[in-house]
Design an enzyme around this catalytic site. Structure first.
Site, mmCIF file in Angstrom:
data_model
loop_
_atom_site.group_PDB
_atom_site.id
_atom_site.type_symbol
_atom_site.label_atom_id
_atom_site.label_comp_id
_atom_site.label_asym_id
_atom_site.label_seq_id
_atom_site.Cartn_x
_atom_site.Cartn_y
_atom_site.Cartn_z
ATOM 1 N N GLU A 301 0.873 -1.181 0.000
ATOM 2 C CA GLU A 301 0.000 0.000 0.000
ATOM 3 C C GLU A 301 0.904 1.223 0.000
ATOM 4 O O GLU A 301 1.731 1.379 0.903
ATOM 5 C CB GLU A 301 -0.899 -0.019 1.235
ATOM 6 C CG GLU A 301 -1.912 -1.151 1.201
ATOM 7 C CD GLU A 301 -2.699 -1.146 -0.083
ATOM 8 O OE1 GLU A 301 -3.251 -0.105 -0.450
ATOM 9 O OE2 GLU A 301 -2.734 -2.193 -0.757
ATOM 10 N N CYS A 335 -2.091 9.098 4.011
ATOM 11 C CA CYS A 335 -2.055 8.747 2.595
ATOM 12 C C CYS A 335 -3.323 9.246 1.913
ATOM 13 O O CYS A 335 -3.339 9.493 0.720
ATOM 14 C CB CYS A 335 -1.909 7.250 2.420
ATOM 15 S SG CYS A 335 -3.056 6.330 3.436
HETATM 16 P P1 NDP Z 1 8.584 4.618 4.049
HETATM 17 O O1 NDP Z 1 8.393 3.958 2.738
HETATM 18 O O2 NDP Z 1 9.717 5.524 4.232
HETATM 19 O O3 NDP Z 1 8.705 3.511 5.208
HETATM 20 C C1 NDP Z 1 7.726 2.522 5.410
HETATM 21 C C2 NDP Z 1 8.364 1.331 6.080
HETATM 22 O O4 NDP Z 1 9.299 0.727 5.187
HETATM 23 C C3 NDP Z 1 9.159 1.695 7.337
HETATM 24 O O5 NDP Z 1 8.991 0.673 8.288
HETATM 25 C C4 NDP Z 1 10.578 1.728 6.813
HETATM 26 O O6 NDP Z 1 11.559 1.521 7.807
HETATM 27 C C5 NDP Z 1 10.544 0.575 5.837
HETATM 28 N N1 NDP Z 1 11.627 0.582 4.867
HETATM 29 C C6 NDP Z 1 12.374 1.630 4.450
HETATM 30 N N2 NDP Z 1 13.277 1.218 3.535
HETATM 31 C C7 NDP Z 1 13.097 -0.115 3.360
HETATM 32 C C8 NDP Z 1 13.716 -1.106 2.546
HETATM 33 N N3 NDP Z 1 14.696 -0.810 1.704
HETATM 34 N N4 NDP Z 1 13.270 -2.370 2.625
HETATM 35 C C9 NDP Z 1 12.256 -2.694 3.440
HETATM 36 N N5 NDP Z 1 11.639 -1.800 4.254
HETATM 37 C C10 NDP Z 1 12.045 -0.518 4.214
HETATM 38 O O7 NDP Z 1 7.183 5.331 4.366
HETATM 39 P P2 NDP Z 1 6.797 6.219 5.619
HETATM 40 O O8 NDP Z 1 6.991 5.449 6.877
HETATM 41 O O9 NDP Z 1 7.452 7.545 5.467
HETATM 42 O O10 NDP Z 1 5.211 6.357 5.424
HETATM 43 C C11 NDP Z 1 4.621 7.341 4.642
HETATM 44 C C12 NDP Z 1 4.187 6.775 3.310
HETATM 45 O O11 NDP Z 1 3.247 5.734 3.523
HETATM 46 C C13 NDP Z 1 3.476 7.796 2.436
HETATM 47 O O12 NDP Z 1 3.920 7.664 1.117
HETATM 48 C C14 NDP Z 1 2.003 7.383 2.537
HETATM 49 O O13 NDP Z 1 1.211 7.767 1.456
HETATM 50 C C15 NDP Z 1 2.136 5.895 2.648
HETATM 51 N N6 NDP Z 1 0.934 5.297 3.230
HETATM 52 C C16 NDP Z 1 0.069 4.608 2.413
HETATM 53 C C17 NDP Z 1 -1.113 4.083 2.911
HETATM 54 C C18 NDP Z 1 -2.053 3.322 2.031
HETATM 55 O O14 NDP Z 1 -2.941 2.658 2.543
HETATM 56 N N7 NDP Z 1 -1.887 3.354 0.718
HETATM 57 C C19 NDP Z 1 -1.474 4.258 4.324
HETATM 58 C C20 NDP Z 1 -0.482 4.975 5.097
HETATM 59 C C21 NDP Z 1 0.680 5.476 4.557
HETATM 60 P P3 NDP Z 1 12.328 2.779 8.458
HETATM 61 O O15 NDP Z 1 11.303 3.531 9.212
HETATM 62 O O16 NDP Z 1 13.344 2.105 9.316
HETATM 63 O O17 NDP Z 1 12.928 3.549 7.330
#
Ligand code: NDP
Length: 532
Positions: A301, A335
């Site tokens: 997502e 989001c």
């Molecule tokens: P990120 O993509 O930065 O991070 C999401 C998760 O992925 C975190 O746990 C992060 O860890 C992890 N992560 C980062 N890099 C990697 C990697 N290379 N491999 C595996 N996991 C990784 O998103 P945000 O946390 O900043 O969240 C905001 C985003 O989420 C926005 O784009 C928003 O639109 C989206 N979102 C979408 C929703 C939907 O239903 N479509 C609902 C809610 C949010 P770490 O924190 O350690 O970097």
């Protein structure tokens, strides 16, 4: 390391459970609720600085180093110290989850569902404590945090009932001379990777959907909100979820996240986060590793660039309030947040004249630990810098109507609510997800043009239309290409069970959290034909 299923919970039955209905929100103007929230904030603060472990197969471990979880309103306030797991520990967690799957997948569905029902009950009893963590760790206002906790409760209540439904005999046609059936089986080990913005609801929703369907989970919490994820993990331990079913592996996304996605014994990935990271995960998961016996399933997502259309036949007061709430609730860090108000030209000036006072009336900005604050800080210094960069771009692309920078004199990560007018539909502010309190107003020539503008991004998550004309509303139902369409209401605030949530195109893999199809993403069907 123990991976046996010790202790059993009493099963639940569908007939004994009341019908699902969404949790109602608390009214903090009531003195008892207000006092309870204030006490919860004090209770969380009293634990400040605690060091939390990794938990793999029930065993508490240290990582290679620790990182601090801090309060974005007061960055010097350290709420907890969390472990950075190594690649080896992340791999060990997958191995343990893989072993535990052998027994957990055989636990009857009615018992698995019982853990969720019990956890939901206890979360409800301590709901302000869970919410207070969100106020302190990520800057949610009381009402936003309460909605997040309520959603987490609803996910557990809903998915428990859904599992019982999937566990019922499935309708298949009977071949003459055979007894035919079809049952749903779990998949295996799931890598669960949630974002920081719904740090309880999305973490709980993705993890408990996997668990209730009989899978085991390696949970890598978002690095900005490990404390909230820990509260959930501790709750599942408290209700007696067997060791190894849910493993808590905090640490860097590019280290821990990468490893649990890559591991050959990982069967599926449940991710919510940014488009960039989601694309990377999808690609990595598609590479078959030595010894891997399946293609991994990826549920991703991702982001949004959500628009609200304001038609020339709209109730403009309602539209102004709906846009203000959708754009600035939790600082636009949803989001589903409205980042584009697409206004038909003939009502543009009247709408803007109504929008600005609506924003002024709605928003009080400050430390959300204080009762009555509507808008807090943004999540982190990194998030603030990204948002400020986009605000500078906005100054070259449109006309600044409100805000336009960091809140002066604040040590925390506070960005002013910002509105730009006359943004072109193809401008960066109209196309790229900013994820902050920044609204772009775009003029449309007419309703046709407004629909075209609404559909002109790579995303397709939420959208709304304000119009009193039934023919135009009917067209939006057909032509507005988003996973969650809202008509004459704001585009945020999806309720579990009522508004199954998830988007199209680059917003994700079209799953619908909180909907009747969702658990299928964690299951595979087995057809059995017996000759009689
Ligand atoms: P990120 O993509 O930065 O991070 C999401 C998760 O992925 C975190 O746990 C992060 O860890 C992890 N992560 C980062 N890099 C990697 C990697 N290379 N491999 C595996 N996991 C990784 O998103 P945000 O946390 O900043 O969240 C905001 C985003 O989420 C926005 O784009 C928003 O639109 C989206 N979102 C979408 C929703 C939907 O239903 N479509 C609902 C809610 C949010 P770490 O924190 O350690 O970097």
């Amino acid at each position: 390391m123990s991976t046996t299923i010790a202790g059993r919970i009493a099963p639940v039955s569908a007939t004994a459970l009341p019908a699902y209905s969404p949790t109602t929100y608390l009214d903090y103007s009531q003195p008892a609720h207000r006092a309870s929230y204030e006490a919860a904030i004090a209770k969380v603060r009293a634990t400040a600085g605690t060091e939390y472990p990794l938990v793999i197969g029930g065993e508490r471990l240290k990582g290679s180093k620790t990182f601090d979880s801090t309060n974005p309103s007061k960055p010097s306030e350290v709420l907890g110290k969390f472990q950075s797991a190594t690649k080896e520990q992340a791999a060990q967690a997958v191995e343990v989850a893989f072993e535990t799957f052998k027994s957990w997948s055989r636990v009857p569905a009615a018992e698995r569902a019982a853990y969720l029902i019990e956890a939901a009950k206890r979360m409800k009893e301590r709901r302000n404590e869970f919410s207070a963590w969100m106020t302190l760790e990520i800057g949610k206002s009381w009402n936003e945090a309460d909605a997040d906790t309520a959603e987490a409760i609803d996910f557990m209540e809903f998915y428990a009932r859904e599992m019982l439904r999937y566990n019922e005999p499935q309708p298949v046609h009977q071949m003459p001379g055979e007894k035919d059936s079809m049952v749903y089986l779990p998949l295996g080990v799931g890598a669960v990777v949630p974002p920081w913005n719904f740090p309880l609801a999305i973490c709980v929703g993705m993890a408990t959907a996997a668990i209730v369907t009989g899978n085991t989970v390696v949970l890598k919490p978002a690095s900005d909100t490990p404390g909230i994820a820990w509260q959930f993990f501790a709750l599942m331990e408290e209700v007696g979820l067997p060791a190894g079913v849910l493993n808590f592996v905090s640490g860097d996304g590019s280290v821990v996240g990468d490893q649990i996605v890559r591991h050959p014994k990982t069967r599926f990935v449940s991710f919510t986060g940014s488009k960039e990271v989601g694309i990377g995960i999808n690609k990595l998961a598609a590479e078959v590793q030595p010894g891997q016996k399946w293609l991994k399933r990826v549920v991703a997502e991702m982001g949004g660039k959500d628009g609200i259309i304001i038609d020339d036949e709209a109730d403009l007061d309602a539209a102004a309030l709906g846009v203000a709430q959708s754009a600035f609730g939790f600082g636009g860090q949803k989001c589903s947040a409205c980042s584009r108000a697409i206004v038909v030209d003939s009502v543009h000036d009247t709408f803007v004249a109504k929008l600005m006072p609506a924003i002024a009336k709605l928003i009080t900005q400050g430390d959300p630990a204080t009762y009555g604050t509507y808008l807090g800080p943004v999540a982190s210094e990194r998030a603030m810098n990204t948002i400020l960069k986009y605000i500078e771009i906005g100054k070259t692309e449109g006309k600044l109507l409100l805000g336009g920078g960091r809140v002066p004199g604040e040590a925390g990560w506070f960005v002013q609510p910002t509105v730009f007018d006359d943004i072109a539909p193809t401008a960066r502010l109209a196309q790229e997800e900013i994820f902050g309190p920044v609204l772009a107003i775009i003029r449309a020539k007419d309703y046709d043009d407004a629909l075209a503008i609404a559909n002109n991004t790579e995303f397709g998550l939420t959208g709304a239309v304000y119009s009193k004309n039934p023919a135009k509303i009917a067209r939006a139902r057909e032509e507005f290409f988003v996973g969650n369409l809202y008509l004459n209401r704001k585009c945020t605030g999806a309720m579990v069970g009522c508004h199954p949530f998830g988007g199209f195109n680059m917003s994700g893999t079209d799953s619908k959290a909180g909907g009747r199809d969702y658990l299928l993403l964690f299951l595979q069907a087995k057809s059995i034909a017996e000759k009689i």
